[in-house]
Design an enzyme around this catalytic site. Structure first.
Site, PDB file in Angstrom:
ATOM      1  N   LYS A  76       0.862  -1.186   0.000  1.00 23.55           N
ATOM      2  CA  LYS A  76       0.000   0.000   0.000  1.00 23.55           C
ATOM      3  C   LYS A  76       0.896   1.232   0.000  1.00 23.55           C
ATOM      4  CE  LYS A  76      -3.798   2.013   2.760  1.00 23.55           C
ATOM      5  NZ  LYS A  76      -4.646   1.789   3.959  1.00 23.55           N
ATOM      6  N   SER A 151      -9.586   1.837   3.025  1.00 18.52           N
ATOM      7  CA  SER A 151      -8.714   2.611   2.178  1.00 18.52           C
ATOM      8  C   SER A 151      -7.712   1.783   1.377  1.00 18.52           C
ATOM      9  CB  SER A 151      -7.957   3.623   3.033  1.00 18.52           C
ATOM     10  OG  SER A 151      -7.132   2.971   3.969  1.00 18.52           O
ATOM     11  N   SER A 175      -9.723  -0.682   7.154  1.00 16.86           N
ATOM     12  CA  SER A 175      -9.174  -0.508   5.800  1.00 16.86           C
ATOM     13  C   SER A 175      -8.517  -1.722   5.190  1.00 16.86           C
ATOM     14  CB  SER A 175      -8.161   0.631   5.788  1.00 16.86           C
ATOM     15  OG  SER A 175      -8.844   1.844   5.684  1.00 16.86           O
TER      16      SER A 175
END
Ligand code: GLN
Length: 469
Positions: A76, A151, A175
Site C-alpha cells: 500500500k 482505504s 481498511s
C-alpha cells in the site's frame, strides 16, 4: 501452465520445477499492465522486483531461500520502501522518495518475497472506497463500475485480480477487512502492537496496524509469521513472543452480537449468510451464543472523534516547509502553510484535519476528545470481557457488498461503512475477514472473526479450520 494464484500454489510449482520466481514476477508485471484500467498500481517496481526475483532463484538453487520465496507482494502506498516513491496517494507527498524501509518491508525482503509495486489507496488511508485518492479511483476486479473498498482498495484489488498472491495494507478502522470483503479475498488486522508500524505513514497512531491480504487464511498466516514480532523502532510494538500457529484444540465457544445481526441497513442476504454459519458451526458441535453490544451505535462516532484528533496532529508535519508540497504562490510563513496545505491535501483529508483540530481545541476537548477516550475504554472493556468466556466473536465484515463509484456522497453515510470493523481497532484486538459469501448480485462478501489480544496466530489457524478454503 496457469499462473498460480496463492502463495502455497506458487511454492508447489516452484518445488515441482514448473516455474521460477523470475517467471512469476514477469507474469505478475504483465498482468498488472494488462489490467492497468483498474488503476490498482501507482507504480510498478520492475527493476527492483526482477533483481530480487533473480536473487531468490539463485538462493533456491543453493537451498537457502527464505519462507516467502515465491510470494509476489504489493505494498500500500503508505508503507516506506527505501529508494522507492511513497505518497499516501496524496499530492502533498508527490515526488517523495523513502529514505528508509519500513520494518515490514525489511522482513518481507529478508524472507525472500518479491515486492512488485505500490498500490493506490485513499489519501492518507482516509476512506472506505478508494475514491479519496489524489490519483483516481480503483475498479473492483469483480465489477469495475464498483469500488474495491478502502482505504487499502488497490491492495485488495491486486490480490483479487490475480496479480499478487499477497498484499500489505493498513487498517485503522477497517481498511484491510472492508476492501477484503468487497474484493472477495482474506484480510487481517493484527493485534495492536503485534506488527511494527515503523515506516508506515501515520494516520491515527493508536489505531493503525499493518496487515496482509491473501486468497486464504493459510497464506495470511505465512506472511503474518514473517512480519509479526517485536521491533525496537516502534515503541508501541509488543515484546511478547509470537505464538506457533496451532489451531484452538477441540470445540470452540463462539459469540455473536445480536445488535450486529439485527442492525437495520445490514443486507438481508449477508445477515442470512452469517446466520447460516452460526447454525452450521453449532451443528459441528461448537458452542455459539448471542451476546449484546449495547454501544454499537457509539462505535463509529467514537472512532471518528479519536482518529481525526490523532490525524490532525500526525498530519501537522506536512506543512510545505519540513515535508511535502510547497505552494509556488506562497508569500511568508503563514501563507506558505495555508496555501501548501490547501493545495496539497484533498477534501476528505482537510475535513478530517478540521474535525480533529476542533475536537482537540480548548473549549471542546473535554466534551469530545476526553469523552471519546472514556467511551473507548468502555468499548475495550466490553470487548475483552467477551473473551473471558468465548474464543472468538463472529460478525459480518460490512453491511453491504461493493457499491457503485459515486453512489455514496454523504461523508457520514460513508463513515457508517465502518460499523462492524472499528470495534477491533478501538479495542486493539485482532480481526480477520474471510471471503465466505457470494451475493445474488454476483459480488463477494466476507465474514469477520475477532479474537483476544495476541491470539493472532491461533485465530488464523482456527479460521482456516472453521472456514476451509
Ligand atoms: N474507513 C475508515 C476511515 O475512513 C477506516 C480507514 C482505515 O482503516 N485506514 O477512517
Amino acid at each position: 501452465m496457469p499462473t498460480p494464484r496463492t502463495l502455497r500454489e506458487a511454492q508447489a510449482a516452484l518445488a515441482a520445477g514448473t516455474t521460477s520466481v523470475v517467471e512469476l514476477t514477469r507474469a505478475a508485471l504483465a498482468l498488472a499492465r494488462e489490467k492497468a484500467d483498474l488503476n490498482i498500481f501507482l507504480e510498478l517496481f520492475d527493476e527492483s522486483a526482477l533483481a530480487k526475483a533473480a536473487e531468490v532463484d539463485a538462493k533456491r538453487r543453493d537451498g537457502t531461500a527464505g519462507p516467502l520465496a515465491g510470494a509476489i507482494v504489493s505494498l500500500k502506498d503508505n508503507i516506506c520502501y527505501k529508494g522507492h516513491k511513497v505518497s499516501a496517494a496524496s499530492r502533498i507527498l508527490e515526488g517523495y522518495t523513502s529514505i528508509y524501509s519500513a520494518t515490514v518491508v525489511e522482513r518481507l525482503l529478508a524472507a525472500d518475497a518479491v515486492i512488485l509495486g505500490r498500490t493506490n489507496c485513499d489519501e492518507f488511508a482516509m476512506g472506505s472506497s478508494n475514491e479519496n485518492s489524489a490519483f483516481g479511483a480503483v475498479g473492483n476486479p469483480h465489477d469495475p463500475r464498483r469500488v474495491p473498498g478502502g482505504s487499502s482498495g488497490g491492495a485488495a484489488a491486486s490480490v483479487a485480480a490475480g496479480i499478487c498472491s499477497i498484499a500489505l495494507g493498513s487498517d485503522t478502522g477497517g481498511s484491510i477487512r472492508q476492501p477484503a470483503s468487497f474484493c472477495g479475498v482474506a484480510g487481517f488486522k493484527p493485534t495492536y502492537g503485534r506488527v511494527s508500524r515503523y515506516g508506515l505513514i501515520a494516520f491515527a497512531s493508536s489505531f493503525d496496524q499493518i496487515g496482509p491480504f491473501a486468497h486464504t487464511a493459510e497464506d495470511v498466516a505465512a506472511v503474518h509469521a514473517v512480519i509479526a514480532g517485536h521491533d525496537v523502532r516502534d515503541n508501541t510494538s509488543s515484546d511478547r513472543p509470537v505464538q506457533a500457529a496451532a489451531p484452538a484444540p477441540g470445540k470452540l465457544r463462539i459469540a455473536y452480537y445480536t445488535e450486529c445481526l439485527e442492525r437495520p441497513g445490514l443486507d438481508p442476504e449477508i445477515q442470512g449468510h452469517v446466520q447460516g454459519h452460526i447454525d452450521r458451526l453449532k451443528d459441528e458441535g461448537h458452542t455459539l451464543e448471542p451476546i449484546t453490544l449495547p454501544m454499537l451505535d457509539h462505535l463509529v462516532p467514537t472512532y471518528y472523534i479519536l482518529a481525526t484528533a490523532e490525524a490532525s496532529s500526525n498530519l501537522a508535519r506536512f506543512d510545505g516547509i519540513r515535508y511535502g508540497h510547497r505552494s509556488k504562490e506562497a508569500r511568508g510563513v503563514d501563507d506558505t502553510y495555508r496555501r501548501s496545505r490547501s493545495e496539497g491535501f484533498g477534501p476528505e483529508v482537510q475535513r478530517r484535519i478540521l474535525l480533529g483540530t476542533f475536537v482537540l481545541s480548548a473549549g471542546y476537548y473535554d466534551a469530545y476528545y476526553a469523552q471519546g477516550m472514556r467511551v473507548r475504554r468502555l468499548i475495550r472493556e466490553n470487548t475483552l470481557k467477551a473473551f473471558e468466556r468465548y474464543d472468538l466473536i463472529l460478525l459480518p465484515t460490512c453491511p453491504s457488498t461493493a457499491f457503485e463509484h459515486g453512489s455514496i456522497s454523504d461523508p457520514v453515510a460513508m463513515y457508517l461503512q465502518d460499523i462492524f470493523t472499528v470495534q477491533a481497532n478501538l479495542a486493539g484486538v485482532p480481526a480477520l475477514s474471510l471471503p465466505t459469501g457470494r451475493h445474488s448480485n454476483g459480488l463477494p462478501f466476507g465474514t469477520q472473526l475477532m479474537a483476544k489480544p495476541f491470539d493472532d496466530e491461533r485465530l488464523l489457524a482456527t479460521a482456516h479450520q472453521l472456514f476451509p478454503a
